[in-house]
Design a protein around this motif. Structure first.
Motif, PDB file in Angstrom:
ATOM      1  N   ASP A  95      42.791 -22.430 109.454  1.00 10.59           N
ATOM      2  CA  ASP A  95      41.393 -21.990 109.454  1.00 10.59           C
ATOM      3  C   ASP A  95      40.497 -23.221 109.584  1.00 10.59           C
ATOM      4  OD1 ASP A  95      38.907 -20.959 109.031  1.00 10.59           O
ATOM      5  OD2 ASP A  95      39.294 -20.220 106.999  1.00 10.59           O
ATOM      6  N   TRP A  96      39.729 -23.281 110.646  1.00 12.41           N
ATOM      7  CA  TRP A  96      38.892 -24.458 110.903  1.00 12.41           C
ATOM      8  C   TRP A  96      37.413 -24.106 110.957  1.00 12.41           C
ATOM      9  CZ3 TRP A  96      41.073 -28.932 110.187  1.00 12.41           C
ATOM     10  CH2 TRP A  96      42.412 -29.154 110.544  1.00 12.41           C
ATOM     11  N   LEU A 153      40.044 -41.400 109.551  1.00 16.20           N
ATOM     12  CA  LEU A 153      41.315 -41.231 110.265  1.00 16.20           C
ATOM     13  C   LEU A 153      41.621 -39.795 110.660  1.00 16.20           C
ATOM     14  CD1 LEU A 153      43.554 -43.713 108.241  1.00 16.20           C
ATOM     15  CD2 LEU A 153      42.196 -44.136 110.284  1.00 16.20           C
ATOM     16  N   THR A 154      41.267 -38.858 109.803  1.00 21.40           N
ATOM     17  CA  THR A 154      41.516 -37.447 110.159  1.00 21.40           C
ATOM     18  C   THR A 154      40.220 -36.672 109.931  1.00 21.40           C
ATOM     19  OG1 THR A 154      42.107 -36.558 107.967  1.00 21.40           O
ATOM     20  CG2 THR A 154      43.862 -37.647 109.222  1.00 21.40           C
ATOM     21  N   TYR A 155      40.235 -35.420 110.375  1.00 23.83           N
ATOM     22  CA  TYR A 155      39.036 -34.609 110.210  1.00 23.83           C
ATOM     23  C   TYR A 155      38.711 -34.387 108.727  1.00 23.83           C
ATOM     24  CZ  TYR A 155      35.713 -30.880 110.365  1.00 23.83           C
ATOM     25  OH  TYR A 155      34.578 -30.132 110.173  1.00 23.83           O
ATOM     26  N   LYS A 181      38.681 -25.412 101.941  1.00 24.25           N
ATOM     27  CA  LYS A 181      39.440 -24.626 102.906  1.00 24.25           C
ATOM     28  C   LYS A 181      40.715 -25.363 103.304  1.00 24.25           C
ATOM     29  CE  LYS A 181      36.724 -21.775 105.190  1.00 24.25           C
ATOM     30  NZ  LYS A 181      35.756 -21.292 106.192  1.00 24.25           N
ATOM     31  N   MET A 182      40.582 -26.663 103.553  1.00 23.62           N
ATOM     32  CA  MET A 182      41.746 -27.450 103.967  1.00 23.62           C
ATOM     33  C   MET A 182      42.746 -27.591 102.817  1.00 23.62           C
ATOM     34  SD  MET A 182      40.224 -30.387 106.522  1.00 23.62           S
ATOM     35  CE  MET A 182      41.838 -30.873 107.135  1.00 23.62           C
ATOM     36  N   ALA A 183      42.205 -27.822 101.617  1.00 21.78           N
ATOM     37  CA  ALA A 183      43.089 -28.009 100.455  1.00 21.78           C
ATOM     38  C   ALA A 183      43.866 -26.730 100.154  1.00 21.78           C
ATOM     39  CB  ALA A 183      42.267 -28.440  99.245  1.00 21.78           C
ATOM     40  N   GLN A 203      47.053 -29.237 106.747  1.00 21.77           N
ATOM     41  CA  GLN A 203      45.666 -29.393 106.282  1.00 21.77           C
ATOM     42  C   GLN A 203      45.636 -29.956 104.862  1.00 21.77           C
ATOM     43  OE1 GLN A 203      44.272 -25.305 107.116  1.00 21.77           O
ATOM     44  NE2 GLN A 203      42.570 -26.227 108.232  1.00 21.77           N
ATOM     45  N   GLN A 204      46.548 -29.448 104.026  1.00 20.72           N
ATOM     46  CA  GLN A 204      46.603 -29.927 102.636  1.00 20.72           C
ATOM     47  C   GLN A 204      46.910 -31.417 102.589  1.00 20.72           C
ATOM     48  OE1 GLN A 204      49.292 -27.519 100.299  1.00 20.72           O
ATOM     49  NE2 GLN A 204      48.256 -25.633 100.872  1.00 20.72           N
TER      50      GLN A 204
END
Lengths: 262, 314
Positions: free
Chosen positions: A260-261, B116-118, B171-173, B179-180
């Motif tokens: 989900d982005w 380095l990352t989004y 959301k990423m976590a 993503q985590q």
């Protein structure tokens, strides 16, 4: 007549095609403008270019969103992130690398004059209310983009010797990409019959008149209009630049498409 | 009135909580300190556009692309009104800018680290803007009117940025394993540099006492840092990321979270120019400035010609 139209597109396909052509122009142009953020010639221009980029990407997102609803795709991102360069329908002009500030301004100016006349006509023509509502909303911002770029054409054209030369070169270089703004294909001919599009070939005269008048005021010469013109982008025949732009824009989303982005 | 008397009146006004305005008398040292602080703040906004701008063209959705573009644009705006506020002290933006590009002026060291990352974009919103808000909320009460007002305005926008960064990080976590991993890695890299944003510990902060006497600042570096840590610990827990400090523990008596030793050697080293991105940041800003020179000259020349023609016409 040889211009016998053998259109096989359904009404749904037709409106999607038109929405994507408009949206792709704006997304790719917005992307190029966004590359200036933090690197502009002065702080005020960092703000202005980011602003125009934001408008254009916003217009693209709204048009994609509407296409997604019609086509039953999940969302606007489908079109931006999951199509390849041969699927993109933007004119080549907007995918060219940003160049120097004169180049960026020249492109923005030529495209904004085109957008101005195109949207003005589209608003008169398009019967689909939702589509027309979007056009009217975006038109207000297009007027600002035109004013912003026109003022810079004047400043650079009638500024110093260096700025004059740089922007004259930019006009001369970009001119071969202006032809396809006004070329018509089958899709567009059919879309006209359905009141979804306008005859862009008729926009050439007012566009040229406006550009000519601005160039005169800016003490610049109009490039030779009788020269080789690049064509084919609306059918996915792009320059080599688009692939690199998309590689950058799409890599993260495509690497993890299930995440989900939003 | 001699200078001593003027100074006393000035201090009395400060102690009464009055705002000092550009035309008011002020000690030379007060003016100098403000120019240093305010321009440093402005430069930080501008250099800060680079690490975040690094992800505009790669943002993973159109929504996130627009959010980021708007955020970086806001920072340009903050820079603009901070420079204007600094100019009320009798200096020119051009000189201030050239002083950080070619001279000795500083900007916040936090921007000398790479994105380095989004997830770094989200963490910058949450931690870096979060820390900036703690600092700027205090500065919004600063004794110098134009600086206080600029900070008030900035705080409103920063709060919005922080919210957006925190939400996306959450959301990423809670997202896919990849993503985590990105989210936790970004937190690990940005945590300590963020704590350093409040400046050296109080006993080693050369300017603090004076700035507090003049109510330019109303809290010390360590007080601000503590208040940031206290609120951030809870926020981290809520979204399931771990702050990379094994010594972090709650002190029942003080009601504060105690944190481990901040790597101050790194802080001093980066301030002196030896951080991972110091040279690149300066190079990028100098390039933009130098390559923009012909544009600025053209604009000035055009304005001059236009004025001349208008003068002639009338």
């Amino acid at each position: 007549m040889s211009k016998k139209i053998t259109n096989t597109k359904t009404d749904k396909e037709l409106i999607i095609e038109i929405l994507l052509r408009l949206a792709d122009d704006r997304l790719i142009h917005g992307h190029r403008l966004s590359e200036w953020t933090g690197h502009g010639p002065e702080l005020e221009e960092d703000l202005a270019l980011a602003n125009v980029a934001l408008d254009m990407i916003g217009h693209a997102a709204a048009l994609y969103r509407y296409a997604a609803v019609i086509e039953g795709n999940p969302d606007e991102d489908y079109y931006a992130y999951f199509r390849d360069d041969i699927d993109f329908k933007n004119v080549a002009m907007v995918e060219l690398p940003k160049g120097d500030f004169a180049y960026t301004i020249t492109r923005q100016f030529l495209f904004s004059v085109y957008s101005y006349f195109l949207y003005e006509k589209l608003i008169e023509t398009v019967e689909n209310e939702q589509f027309n509502g979007m056009l009217q909303k975006h038109f207000k911002e297009i007027k600002y983009h035109l004013r912003h770029s026109r003022e810079w054409v004047l400043r650079l054209g009638d500024g110093t010797k260096e700025s004059h030369e740089r922007i004259q070169n930019a006009f001369d270089e970009i001119w071969m990409y202006t032809g396809e703004l006004f070329s018509m294909d089958e899709t567009e001919h059919t879309a006209i019959e359905k009141n979804l599009f306008v005859d862009v070939s008729e926009l050439k005269a007012p566009w040229l008149e406006f550009v000519k008048e601005t160039l005169e005021e800016a003490t610049l010469s109009l490039p030779d209009d009788d020269q080789y013109m690049f064509t084919g982008s609306r059918q996915g025949r792009h320059t080599e630049h688009l692939g690199h732009l998309l590689a950058q824009m799409q890599f993260l989303r495509r690497s993890y498409p299930d995440a989900d982005w939003k | 009135m001699d200078t001593k008397e003027k100074s006393d009146v000035f201090q009395k006004r400060i102690d009464n909580g009055e705002k000092i305005e550009p035309k008011d008398w002020m000690p030379e040292r007060y003016r100098k300190q403000l120019i240093r602080m305010m321009s440093q703040h402005a430069h930080s906004e501008i250099v800060g556009m680079l690490p975040e701008g690094n992800w505009i063209t790669r943002a993973p959705s159109l929504k996130r692309k627009m959010v980021l573009l708007a955020k970086v644009q806001d920072e340009a705006g903050h820079g603009l009104y901070l420079y204007s506020a600094t100019e009320t002290l009798g200096v020119k933006r051009k000189d201030l800018v050239e002083d950080y590009l070619y001279g000795k002026a500083k900007y916040s060291s936090i921007f000398n680290y790479p994105t380095l990352t989004y997830a770094d974009i989200c963490v910058i919103g949450w931690l870096v803007d979060g820390a900036a808000i703690v600092n700027q909320t205090m500065l919004a009460k600063s004794s110098y009117g134009p600086y206080a007002r600029a900070n008030l305005r900035i705080c409103k926008e920063e709060s919005f940025h922080k919210k957006q960064g925190y939400e996306m990080l959450a959301k990423m976590a809670g997202g896919t394993p990849e993503q985590q991993k990105m989210a936790q890695d970004a937190v690990n890299r940005w945590w300590w540099p963020t704590l350093m944003m409040f400046g050296p510990p109080d006993e080693e902060s050369p300017n603090s006492a004076e700035l507090i006497t003049w109510a330019v600042k109303t809290k010390t570096n360590d007080e601000l840092r503590q208040s940031f840590v206290d609120r951030t610990v809870m926020e981290a827990r809520k979204i399931g990321v771990t702050l990379p400090d094994p010594d972090l523990k709650y002190n029942e008596e003080t009601g504060h979270w105690e944190y481990g030793e901040i790597p101050w050697d790194e802080f001093w080293r980066v301030i002196k120019g030896d951080g991972p991105m110091n040279r690149e940041r300066l190079k990028a800003r100098r390039k933009a400035y130098e390559e923009g020179a012909w544009v600025r000259e053209a604009a000035m020349e055009y304005a001059r010609k236009k004025k001349y023609r208008e003068g002639k016409a009338s």
